[in-house]
Design a protein around this motif. Sequence first.
Motif, short mmCIF file in Angstrom:
data_model
loop_
_atom_site.label_atom_id
_atom_site.label_comp_id
_atom_site.label_asym_id
_atom_site.label_seq_id
_atom_site.Cartn_x
_atom_site.Cartn_y
_atom_site.Cartn_z
N UNK A 21 0.94 -1.23 0.02
CA UNK A 21 -0.07 0.15 -0.03
C UNK A 21 0.83 1.24 -0.01
N UNK A 22 1.94 1.08 0.73
CA UNK A 22 2.74 2.37 0.93
C UNK A 22 3.80 2.49 -0.15
N UNK A 23 4.00 1.44 -1.06
CA UNK A 23 4.96 1.61 -1.93
C UNK A 23 4.66 2.53 -3.16
N UNK A 24 5.63 3.06 -3.77
CA UNK A 24 5.29 4.21 -4.95
C UNK A 24 4.57 3.20 -6.06
N UNK A 25 3.41 3.88 -6.69
CA UNK A 25 2.56 3.30 -7.53
C UNK A 25 2.65 4.00 -8.94
N UNK A 26 2.51 3.16 -9.87
CA UNK A 26 2.47 3.53 -11.07
C UNK A 26 1.11 3.29 -11.74
N UNK A 30 -3.83 5.90 -16.06
CA UNK A 30 -3.96 7.36 -16.24
C UNK A 30 -2.81 8.15 -16.46
N UNK A 31 -1.62 7.48 -16.44
CA UNK A 31 -0.35 8.00 -16.47
C UNK A 31 0.12 8.87 -15.38
N UNK A 32 -0.05 8.15 -14.18
CA UNK A 32 -0.33 8.63 -12.81
C UNK A 32 0.88 7.91 -12.15
N UNK A 33 1.70 8.42 -11.32
CA UNK A 33 2.57 8.24 -10.33
C UNK A 33 1.86 8.66 -8.81
N UNK A 109 -1.39 10.57 -2.93
CA UNK A 109 -0.93 11.69 -3.50
C UNK A 109 -0.37 11.34 -4.89
N UNK A 110 -0.96 12.12 -5.82
CA UNK A 110 -0.67 11.68 -7.48
C UNK A 110 -0.22 12.84 -8.05
N UNK A 111 0.71 12.31 -9.13
CA UNK A 111 1.23 13.27 -10.13
C UNK A 111 0.89 12.88 -11.47
N UNK A 112 0.06 13.57 -12.32
CA UNK A 112 0.17 12.85 -13.59
C UNK A 112 0.73 13.26 -14.62
N UNK A 124 -3.91 20.46 -10.98
CA UNK A 124 -3.05 19.81 -11.89
C UNK A 124 -1.76 20.27 -11.95
N UNK A 125 -0.69 19.49 -11.89
CA UNK A 125 -0.63 17.75 -12.04
C UNK A 125 -0.66 17.12 -10.90
N UNK A 126 -0.57 17.84 -9.81
CA UNK A 126 -0.86 17.25 -8.42
C UNK A 126 -1.95 17.03 -7.80
#
Length: 189
Positions: A21-26, A30-33, A109-112, A124-126
């Motif tokens: 759950x806490x690991x960075x996700x890709x 949606x082109x989202x980190x 928390x996401x960045x696209x 956008x983008x956060x």
Amino acid sequence: MTDTTDRTGERADLAARFPYLHAPQRWAWGGIDAQFSVELPPDELITNIHVVGFTEGRVVLCRDARGHWFLPGGTREADESVESCLVRELREEAGARLTGGPVWIGAHRAVTDSAEPYRPWQPHPVKAWLWGWAEVVVDSAPTNPDDGEQVVEVRAVTPQEAQHLLVRGREAWWGELISLALESHARQG
């Protein structure tokens, strides 16, 4: 020990117990980190809201026309409050309503990578996807608006079955999200 030290220790403990759950996700769709945290984001960053809906100890899941199981929730409309979005999305996707207030357990928390926001009014983008749990009752059919997922089934399942259905063919963090919601729910109950 200071309050800040206590919170830092608690966050580290949760990250150790829920590593997926806490690991960075890709999120390629949606082109989202994205990165999960139990620290809640400011309201102006929240674009999406999802809940683990508990009803009589079971978890409410929705299945769309493609066969995907998911937790009810979705995208905030322009000038919509978090709670109004939650109420609307529960009705649209699960035919459910709140029987108690939501408890927010964290957010991605996401960045696209996208050049433009998903909706013109969104940050956008956060941005952030808010996760929580709430007591709910399923008392009608999903309203299935034309611009949303077309839900073909709503089912209240055991937490273990919810974990299985959500993780099947997806990342393991879904199961850990259910576990975190269960822990929070048990502390409140």
